[in-house]
Design an enzyme around this catalytic site. Structure first.
Site, short mmCIF file in Angstrom:
data_model
loop_
_atom_site.label_atom_id
_atom_site.label_comp_id
_atom_site.label_asym_id
_atom_site.label_seq_id
_atom_site.Cartn_x
_atom_site.Cartn_y
_atom_site.Cartn_z
N ILE A 115 82.47 49.42 29.88
CA ILE A 115 83.23 48.87 28.77
C ILE A 115 83.46 50.01 27.80
O ILE A 115 82.53 50.76 27.47
CB ILE A 115 82.48 47.69 28.10
CG1 ILE A 115 83.29 47.12 26.93
CG2 ILE A 115 81.10 48.10 27.63
CD1 ILE A 115 82.65 45.87 26.31
N SER A 116 84.69 50.20 27.35
CA SER A 116 85.03 51.35 26.51
C SER A 116 84.36 51.26 25.15
O SER A 116 84.01 50.18 24.66
CB SER A 116 86.55 51.43 26.32
OG SER A 116 87.21 51.68 27.54
N LYS A 117 84.22 52.42 24.50
CA LYS A 117 83.70 52.46 23.14
C LYS A 117 84.60 51.65 22.22
O LYS A 117 85.83 51.66 22.37
CB LYS A 117 83.67 53.91 22.63
CG LYS A 117 82.75 54.85 23.37
CD LYS A 117 82.85 56.23 22.75
CE LYS A 117 81.95 57.23 23.44
NZ LYS A 117 82.06 58.57 22.81
#
Length: 272
Positions: A115-117
């Site tokens: 999951i992206s920042k």
């Protein structure tokens, strides 16, 4: 050729979807003039994860601090900050990692994906809204390449009128359906298929956003982008590192900008 589902539509999570097809959709009646962003209360859901130490049953305060940090880092778009404060990121990570849900870090979601920042999600959303079509009014139809756990699709649902999100890994497609089910987002359509092909039935798109990077932007994405629309994606540069690329489609051609360095998973074709 079947017709594109009309917006708004209610996702039916009762069954999976064959490759390249949308999952079953049930239409719901909504006034045709309702084109504004979703009100805050429309995304409020009961907690589905056990509360983590420091979170309690309500993560609103933790999300507010995350939003403050995003603003301090340079994210200036009010709609993006509102969306980031609205969508509960802890619902999209594994229970063991919920303590880290609101830190500015990427987290594993299984099958070698992450999951992206929050900062990256916010940055890409802000870039989408800064396109000619985004500045003209509410962002229209958006295509997301790489659904992952569904978090970015939920954020995009607040920013855009309609979201098509495609995932090539069946396990993640199913996880995203499960994660998004409590939110009942009527404007999100989940697809299982090869993201490199885009989704022509939903085109043209006011925005296209990708969560995986290759050595070039697939031609299918450029073809499916509307005039005045913007594509935001990571791409491998001549140095071998990834950088964020913005492509604007104008009446006279494509305009490309190379921005900051990023780190996403590699872009792959096919389904698995």
């Amino acid at each position: 050729m079947s017709q594109r589902p009309r917006f708004p539509a209610q996702l039916d999570f009762s069954s999976g979807a064959p490759s390249g097809k949308t999952i079953a959709i049930k239409k719901v009646a909504t006034p045709a003039s309702n084109t504004s962003a979703k009100p805050l209360k429309s995304l409020q859901v009961k907690p589905v994860l056990a509360p983590a130490p420091g979170h309690g049953m309500d993560s609103a305060a933790v999300r507010a601090r995350m939003v403050q940090k995003l603003a301090a880092s340079g994210i200036a778009s009010a709609p993006v900050l509102r969306a980031m404060g609205l969508v509960e990121r802890h619902h999209f990570v594994d229970t063991a990692l919920v303590n880290q849900a609101y830190e500015d870090t990427s987290l594993p979601i299984g099958l070698g994906q992450t999951i992206s920042k929050p900062n990256v999600v916010a940055r890409m959303g802000e870039l989408l809204l800064d396109s000619p079509l985004g500045r003209a009014g509410p962002l229209g139809r958006v295509l997301e390449i790489g659904t992952g756990c569904g978090y970015q699709a939920a954020v995009l649902a607040v920013l855009a009128r309609e979201v098509y999100s495609i995932e090539r890994l069946r396990g993640l497609h199913d996880k995203a359906r499960s994660n998004l089910r409590p939110f009942r987002l009527a404007n999100v359509h989940l697809l299982f298929g090869d993201g490199m092909l885009g989704y022509a039935k939903g085109a043209p798109y006011a925005g296209i956003i990708a969560a995986a990077g290759g050595e070039a932007i697939p031609q299918a994405w450029l073809d499916q982008l509307a005039v005045g629309g913007r594509l935001v994606a990571p791409m491998v540069t001549s140095t071998g590192q990834q950088a964020l690329v913005v492509v604007d489609k104008t009446a006279v051609g494509l305009k490309q900008q190379l921005l900051e360095a990023v780190h996403f998973v590699p872009l792959k074709s096919g389904i698995a």
